[in-house]
Design a protein around this motif. Structure first.
Motif, PDB file in Angstrom:
ATOM      1  N   GLU A   2      -2.428   7.794  -3.902  1.00 14.52           N
ATOM      2  CA  GLU A   2      -1.619   7.935  -2.281  1.00 14.52           C
ATOM      3  C   GLU A   2      -0.614   6.776  -1.644  1.00 14.52           C
ATOM      4  O   GLU A   2       0.509   6.821  -1.607  1.00 14.52           O
ATOM      5  CB  GLU A   2      -2.928   8.715  -1.150  1.00 14.52           C
ATOM      6  N   ARG A  21      -1.595  15.804  -7.196  1.00 14.65           N
ATOM      7  CA  ARG A  21      -0.753  14.950  -6.112  1.00 14.65           C
ATOM      8  C   ARG A  21       0.199  13.828  -6.327  1.00 14.65           C
ATOM      9  O   ARG A  21       0.693  13.226  -5.291  1.00 14.65           O
ATOM     10  CB  ARG A  21      -2.619  13.987  -5.845  1.00 14.65           C
ATOM     11  N   GLN A  28       2.748  15.783  -5.213  1.00 16.40           N
ATOM     12  CA  GLN A  28       2.703  15.688  -3.140  1.00 16.40           C
ATOM     13  C   GLN A  28       3.332  14.368  -3.070  1.00 16.40           C
ATOM     14  O   GLN A  28       4.468  14.333  -2.526  1.00 16.40           O
ATOM     15  CB  GLN A  28       1.780  15.824  -2.859  1.00 16.40           C
ATOM     16  N   VAL A  29       3.282  13.245  -3.709  1.00 11.46           N
ATOM     17  CA  VAL A  29       3.999  12.202  -3.284  1.00 11.46           C
ATOM     18  C   VAL A  29       5.117  11.904  -3.629  1.00 11.46           C
ATOM     19  O   VAL A  29       6.275  10.499  -3.024  1.00 11.46           O
ATOM     20  CB  VAL A  29       2.651  11.111  -3.998  1.00 11.46           C
ATOM     21  N   GLY A  71       5.564  12.687   0.130  1.00  9.42           N
ATOM     22  CA  GLY A  71       5.037  12.066   0.411  1.00  9.42           C
ATOM     23  C   GLY A  71       4.738  10.275   0.494  1.00  9.42           C
ATOM     24  O   GLY A  71       3.884   9.546   1.742  1.00  9.42           O
ATOM     25  N   ARG A  95       5.397   7.987   3.668  1.00  9.56           N
ATOM     26  CA  ARG A  95       4.078   8.029   4.904  1.00  9.56           C
ATOM     27  C   ARG A  95       3.172   7.058   4.043  1.00  9.56           C
ATOM     28  O   ARG A  95       2.260   6.881   4.610  1.00  9.56           O
ATOM     29  CB  ARG A  95       3.824   9.874   5.515  1.00  9.56           C
ATOM     30  N   SER A  96       2.554   7.969   3.340  1.00 15.59           N
ATOM     31  CA  SER A  96       1.191   7.265   2.694  1.00 15.59           C
ATOM     32  C   SER A  96       1.751   5.920   2.020  1.00 15.59           C
ATOM     33  O   SER A  96       0.066   5.261   2.472  1.00 15.59           O
ATOM     34  CB  SER A  96       0.746   8.422   1.392  1.00 15.59           C
TER      35      SER A  96
END
Length: 583
Positions: free
Chosen positions: A77, A226, A229-230, A235, A238-239
């Motif tokens: 993340e 994961r 997602q990123v 994502g 944002r992360s």
């Protein structure tokens, strides 16, 4: 839930300690037991140990796994998706993972950790806030230029000696797996360190192999999802605070997946060596895991193609606004083509730097095909008003083919666009004709139209000999000349005849059954329906001339001459159709 786990763990430890004291106190009595009594005591004590170990094992494995699962998620993340140098210790760990598929490396055994000559760095700690994620007390940010936590600045001399012995005493730009080079990001390198901890478990605790295998598959699946997602899910905006997801980020994510895809077969083989034949059926989970990674990688490559598709759509909108009837100032190709070529070359440069040649060729081939297909459709719908506009469009097509053909390690695109442009026709848009009112008729246009009309009627040449007039017959009946405005009643319905009583043939023409006779004007007069009018001066207001033509004929009788009225017809002129002839 953790509260109950702590209670269970404490109870197991207390029970084992009390049982050990009882057995120790009764050591002398136990030595005097017969074989059957000793066998009974041993089985009871061993069952207690096994059951206690089972309870403790599940608790320990779960705690061990959850700690590393949380670390992996946090690392992905916070990743900035920038390439980092590969520390020698991480490269050594990867080499050990490959070697573990053939034998258990001595560096993975717990006894090797106490050996001062061991090249293996300390294992990763269990907690997320452990010193393994810190250097001099400061937390490590992903993709930072600081050294890896597994090779801190105060690295022991024996680790430095091992790195020197392997020829990797300095960080490298690539992570090497069996002579294959990969770019890596910080999160991927840290996850590889966590993966090595699981391999230590199966080497030192054979009874935990099956539990460890399910945990390691879950760890790798979590890393894959994961990452999706990123990167694909954006994502990381944002992360990790990224402004956007670029082709560079996608390429590095693909490299991270390639590292895992390359290592999964070695990890699978390591577990196979420690499983029984019946347990080996569980290895199919590694095959499914590898397919998941490959599907994710294909989606990343499709996203790279889609990025260029979006840019191509934007350039096509610019193409549709080009004025082909106006030359571009300064010459050269149009702006849409310059930007399209620039962005395509940039994509090829980024992919060539981070991805393998096979992947670069696949992605760029798809991009070239999309460009040719979309632009050919647009070019087919363009109306080129002049040869100059066609040359401009052809220059765009040639510029695209020339620049893309110069890219390395990629097959040149086809010259389809050039062929499409060369086969296009120039649309000459002539101005509409001027209205007839604005055009002045040419002199004697009435006579010209009448002469042209005689040619269209296809009258065959006559072979009738010229008649000889009798002195007793008035010649004016053969060639009547009427006044400019005759009275219709004064015209005799009987056609003129010769002295022998035969009807005279029509003047300047003849008639036959089924044909229409047209007489040419005599003495510069216009003849129509038996009327002879003197020529008049034409004015500009005349637009057209209507010439009535009668083409009906009775079967078995001669057609009446349009110059003279038929005896059975009304002497008034009849119009069966008008042909409007322009000036």
């Amino acid at each position: 839930m953790s509260f109950y786990n702590d209670i269970l763990s404490s109870a197991g430890e207390l029970a084992n300690a009390r049982a050990a004291k009882v057995i120790t106190v009764r050591a002398d009595q136990h030595t005097a037991l017969d074989l059957h009594s000793f066998w009974t005591l041993f089985n009871a004590a061993w069952d207690f140990v096994v059951q206690s170990e089972s309870v403790s094992r599940k608790h320990s494995c779960k705690t061990f796994h959850q700690a590393r699962l949380s670390q992996s998620a946090k690392l992905v993340e916070d990743e900035q998706w920038n390439p980092v140098e590969v520390p020698p210790a991480i490269q050594h760990l990867v080499n050990l993972l490959v070697d573990a598929s053939f034998h258990d490396p001595p560096e993975f055994k717990l006894s090797a950790l106490s050996d001062p000559t061991s090249p293996l760095p300390p294992p990763s700690p269990l907690l997320p806030n452990s010193p393994a994620l810190q250097v001099n007390g400061a937390p490590i940010q992903p993709s930072s230029p600081v050294p890896s936590p597994l090779m801190p600045p105060n690295t022991p001399k024996h680790l430095q000696a091992d790195s020197k012995r392997r020829g990797s005493h300095t960080p490298g730009k690539h992570l090497k797996i069996e002579e294959r080079n990969f770019f890596a990001v910080s999160a991927t390198l840290e996850v590889l360190a966590l993966l090595s901890d699981y391999m230590r478990v199966i080497v030192n605790l054979p009874s935990l192999v099956t539990d460890t295998m399910s945990r390691i598959i879950e760890l790798l699946k979590a890393f894959n999802s994961r990452t999706c997602q990123v990167v694909l899910g954006a994502g990381a905006m944002r992360s990790a605070g990224l402004k956007n997801i670029t082709a560079k980020h996608l390429a590095l994510a693909s490299q991270s997946l390639s590292i895992m895809i390359s290592l999964v077969p070695y990890v699978r083989e390591t577990f196979r060596r420690h499983l029984s034949q019946k347990q080996a059926v569980m290895l199919v989970e590694f095959d499914k895991l590898k397919r998941d990674y490959q599907e994710h990688q294909n989606e990343i490559h499709a996203k790279l193609i889609a990025i260029m598709g979006d840019r191509l759509s934007a350039h096509i909108r610019t193409l549709q606004a080009v004025r082909w009837d106006i030359a571009k100032q300064g010459g050269g190709v149009n702006d849409y083509m310059e930007l399209l070529v620039k962005e395509t070359v940039t994509l090829h440069k980024v992919l060539s730097r981070y991805l393998s040649l096979s992947i670069v060729e696949y992605v760029m081939t798809q991009v070239f095909a999309a460009i040719n297909h979309r632009l050919s459709e647009e070019y087919a719908g363009i109306d080129l008003p002049s040869q100059e506009s066609k040359e401009r469009l052809l220059a765009d097509a040639k510029f695209l083919h020339e620049k893309l053909s110069a890219l390395k390690n990629v097959r040149a695109p086809t010259a389809m666009l050039t062929i499409v442009v060369q086969e296009k026709r120039i649309e000459h848009k002539s101005p509409p004709p001027a209205p007839a009112l604005n055009a002045a008729p040419a002199p004697h246009s009435r006579f010209s139209t009448i002469f042209s009309r005689t040619e269209t009627l296809k009258v065959p040449p006559t072979t009738t000999p010229a008649p000889t007039f009798s002195p007793s017959v008035n010649s004016e009946k053969a060639l009547p000349v009427l006044s400019p405005s005759p009275d219709p009643s004064s015209i005799s319905p009987t056609p003129p005849v010769f002295s022998d009583g035969t009807p005279t043939p029509p003047v300047n023409g003849h008639t036959s059954e089924g044909e229409t006779a047209v007489s040419l004007p005599l003495n510069d007069a216009v003849v129509a329906d038996g009327l002879v009018e003197e020529p008049q001066q034409m004015d500009d207001a005349d637009e057209s001339l209507a010439v009535p033509v009668k083409e009906e004929a009775q079967s078995g009788s001669r057609a009446a001459s349009p110059l003279l009225p038929s005896p059975s017809e009304d002497p008034q002129p009849q119009q069966t159709g008008d042909m409007h002839l322009g000036p």
